[in-house]
Write an enzyme that holds these catalytic residues in place. Structure first.
Site, short mmCIF file in Angstrom:
data_model
loop_
_atom_site.label_atom_id
_atom_site.label_comp_id
_atom_site.label_asym_id
_atom_site.label_seq_id
_atom_site.Cartn_x
_atom_site.Cartn_y
_atom_site.Cartn_z
CE LYS A 109 -1.76 10.98 -25.80
NZ LYS A 109 -2.35 10.50 -24.53
CE LYS A 157 -4.88 9.97 -28.63
NZ LYS A 157 -5.25 9.62 -27.24
#
Length: 330
Positions: A196, A254
């Protein structure tokens, strides 16, 4: 002499193009993010995410039924917490009667077979908008992990099939996995946000949950001390392999579109399912461009989703899920 092999023969018409198409989008590819709020009869559009909504629990029931009818069988739950319930420790996150816990039960009561994943992070519950506990002006790692494990247990007790830690603390997957095992939740899965990045694409999401970091001199103004530097590539593989070793069942990259090289790297390196989150900023940019008439919304949407799957995604978390499925079923 003309070539004996003409590649255009396989592009002659839609029938042959669909016959030889390498990447096929199906409803089973999608994980649908849902935003939940307190109240009754609430379906409020998120200003920075056109045509996406926050739902109260009673209207969440209708949404779940519609998703299931479309063949969308997995949801990822997020909650918007009232300011008066926020603190540094995030205590409301482990309230057995909290909004997340009631949301899980609502989904399972309406559709027992719906796969329920839950966001595990402190930012919706934090008075500071950070994914961890603040001590002496820093986001502390190990104390945060212990609390994330308690949150995961609470979600599992409410009926979650998977918990999805989105915080990027070091070692949190092992702490959560051991806690779940010790409490007998051996079948509860973990989808880890393994890679992320500290991205500028998260703005509309933070609007949706009112979870942006607060601007205070004594605390970090951003999440760069725990989310990854977007300039880094090999670090993503290292983070992901560590999460798998600690017990992650699914790993996630992400955001999506700017990180498809990372998706392919990780897909080539690991043997567990790889998820990709097509984030709020990606959604809102297309909505804004389409509203201006600059882009064909549906054509670009389908191209983006196909690119994410082509890069290696086994699971796609996307705010476009319903729109995509309606197109492919039409």
């Amino acid at each position: 002499m003309y070539p004996l092999r003409r590649n255009r023969r396989l592009r002659t018409n839609e029938a042959v193009r669909s016959l030889v198409r390498e990447t096929i989008i199906a409803p089973s590819d999608f994980l649908v993010p849902l935003f939940i709020v307190e109240g009754k009869g609430v379906k409020e559009e998120i200003a920075s995410m056109p045509n996406y909504f926050r739902y109260s629990l009673d209207l969440l029931e209708n949404e779940i039924k519609e998703l299931w009818a479309l063949g969308l069988k997995s949801v990822l739950l997020f909650v918007k917490v009232s300011d008066n319930l926020k603190d540094n420790a995030g205590k409301e996150a482990i309230n057995p009667d909290g909004l997340m816990q009631r949301a899980i039960k609502t989904v399972k009561n309406v559709c027992p077979d719906m796969l329920v994943m839950t966001d595990v992070a402190l930012d919706p519950y934090s008075e500071f908008g950070h994914d961890g506990i603040i001590e002496n002006g820093k986001v502390v790692n190990d104390a945060t992990n212990e609390f994330l494990a308690e949150m995961s247990i609470s979600h599992a007790q409410a009926g979650a099939n998977f918990v999805a830690p989105s915080d990027m603390m070091d070692g949190r997957i092992l702490t959560i996995r051991e806690a779940l095992e010790d409490d007998g939740f051996t079948d509860t899965g973990i989808m880890s946000y393994s890679a992320k990045y500290a991205s500028a694409f998260y703005g509309p999401f933070r609007d949706a949950l009112d979870s942006a970091p607060v601007d205070m001199q004594e605390i970090p103004k951003d999440k760069k001390t725990y989310q990854m530097d977007y300039a880094n590539r090999f670090e993503a593989i290292r983070e992901t392999e560590m999460d798998i070793d600690e017990g992650a069942d699914i790993v996630m990259v992400k955001p999506g579109l700017c990180y498809l090289d990372i998706v392919r790297d990780i897909k080539n390196a690991v043997d567990v399912p790889v998820a990709v989150y097509q984030v709020s900023g990606e959604y809102s940019m297309l909505k804004a461009a389409a509203e201006k008439g600059w882009l064909d919304h549906d054509a670009v949407m389908m191209e983006q989703i196909t690119a994410i799957k082509r890069a290696g995604a086994d699971v796609i978390a996307s705010y476009f899920a319903k729109d995509v499925v309606k197109i492919i079923q039409s």
